[in-house]
Design an enzyme around this catalytic site. Sequence first.
Site, PDB file in Angstrom:
ATOM      1  N   HIS A  18       0.847  -1.211   0.000  1.00 44.99           N
ATOM      2  CA  HIS A  18       0.000   0.000   0.000  1.00 44.99           C
ATOM      3  C   HIS A  18       0.877   1.255   0.000  1.00 44.99           C
ATOM      4  O   HIS A  18       0.587   2.229  -0.691  1.00 44.99           O
ATOM      5  CB  HIS A  18      -0.897   0.027   1.247  1.00 44.99           C
ATOM      6  CG  HIS A  18      -1.961  -1.024   1.277  1.00 44.99           C
ATOM      7  ND1 HIS A  18      -2.204  -1.814   2.371  1.00 44.99           N
ATOM      8  CD2 HIS A  18      -2.857  -1.412   0.333  1.00 44.99           C
ATOM      9  CE1 HIS A  18      -3.205  -2.637   2.113  1.00 44.99           C
ATOM     10  NE2 HIS A  18      -3.614  -2.421   0.871  1.00 44.99           N
ATOM     11  N   LYS A  42     -16.038  -8.003   3.224  1.00 48.00           N
ATOM     12  CA  LYS A  42     -14.910  -8.487   4.043  1.00 48.00           C
ATOM     13  C   LYS A  42     -15.205  -8.295   5.519  1.00 48.00           C
ATOM     14  O   LYS A  42     -15.844  -7.315   5.904  1.00 48.00           O
ATOM     15  CB  LYS A  42     -13.638  -7.696   3.710  1.00 48.00           C
ATOM     16  CG  LYS A  42     -13.066  -7.951   2.332  1.00 48.00           C
ATOM     17  CD  LYS A  42     -11.802  -7.123   2.163  1.00 48.00           C
ATOM     18  CE  LYS A  42     -11.187  -7.273   0.788  1.00 48.00           C
ATOM     19  NZ  LYS A  42     -10.132  -6.271   0.557  1.00 48.00           N
ATOM     20  N   ARG A  92      -2.360  -5.491  -8.460  1.00 48.22           N
ATOM     21  CA  ARG A  92      -1.175  -6.352  -8.390  1.00 48.22           C
ATOM     22  C   ARG A  92      -1.197  -7.414  -9.464  1.00 48.22           C
ATOM     23  O   ARG A  92      -0.185  -7.757 -10.038  1.00 48.22           O
ATOM     24  CB  ARG A  92      -1.121  -7.045  -7.022  1.00 48.22           C
ATOM     25  CG  ARG A  92      -0.880  -6.115  -5.871  1.00 48.22           C
ATOM     26  CD  ARG A  92      -1.346  -6.736  -4.606  1.00 48.22           C
ATOM     27  NE  ARG A  92      -2.759  -7.063  -4.723  1.00 48.22           N
ATOM     28  CZ  ARG A  92      -3.482  -7.647  -3.791  1.00 48.22           C
ATOM     29  NH1 ARG A  92      -2.937  -8.021  -2.675  1.00 48.22           N
ATOM     30  NH2 ARG A  92      -4.770  -7.886  -3.976  1.00 48.22           N
ATOM     31  N   SER A 130      -3.188  -7.903   2.089  1.00 47.32           N
ATOM     32  CA  SER A 130      -3.485  -7.836   3.522  1.00 47.32           C
ATOM     33  C   SER A 130      -4.006  -9.168   4.038  1.00 47.32           C
ATOM     34  O   SER A 130      -3.644  -9.599   5.135  1.00 47.32           O
ATOM     35  CB  SER A 130      -4.527  -6.752   3.792  1.00 47.32           C
ATOM     36  OG  SER A 130      -3.997  -5.489   3.511  1.00 47.32           O
TER      37      SER A 130
END
Length: 165
Positions: A18, A42, A92, A130
Amino acid sequence: MKQRAIYPGTFDPFTNGHLDVLERALNIFEEVIVVIAENSQKHALFTIEEREIMTREVICDYSGVTVEVLHKGLLADYARQVGARSIVRGVRQVKDFEYEFQMSLLNRQLYPEVTTVFLMPNVKYTYVASSIIKEVAMLGGDVSKFVHPCVLEMMHQKREELNKQ
Ligand code: PNS
């Protein structure tokens, strides 16, 4: 002309990946607001307040960055309120794209003046997410290469807290 951008995410926790994206955003925009928000899909490990504390700590030496929390409401409305016409998102891998594409077009529908800017982190962070960092850390693995020392400390505390339950 340099402008204000927002960099939203759940940041659960804020990783070096990040930070890499944030540094790239600062090369483009004059001001970047890191917006810590909830993702309804989430379940966060850290509370939004804990995420705010860790993110503030990570970015404290950077100029042109502020950290804000979006407790409720739409990101598109927040962007409009603060006069940000750019939303920064890190990508990514190709698998990130479907979700990002959907979110980007939805945000544009809600706030037509906004553009999502996708930035790729350094290749060494392409596998740093994460979710996987949390999993490894909560199982006692070493993630010190992937997060700031203050995030590492908060993850140790969280692990102890969870082990006591
Ligand atoms: O790091 P994440 O989980 O990929 O970030 C997703 C996030 C928090 C940016 C997204 O869920 C979001 O914008 N939440 C705020 C509420 C909202 O506007 N939802 C609609 C998104 S199109």
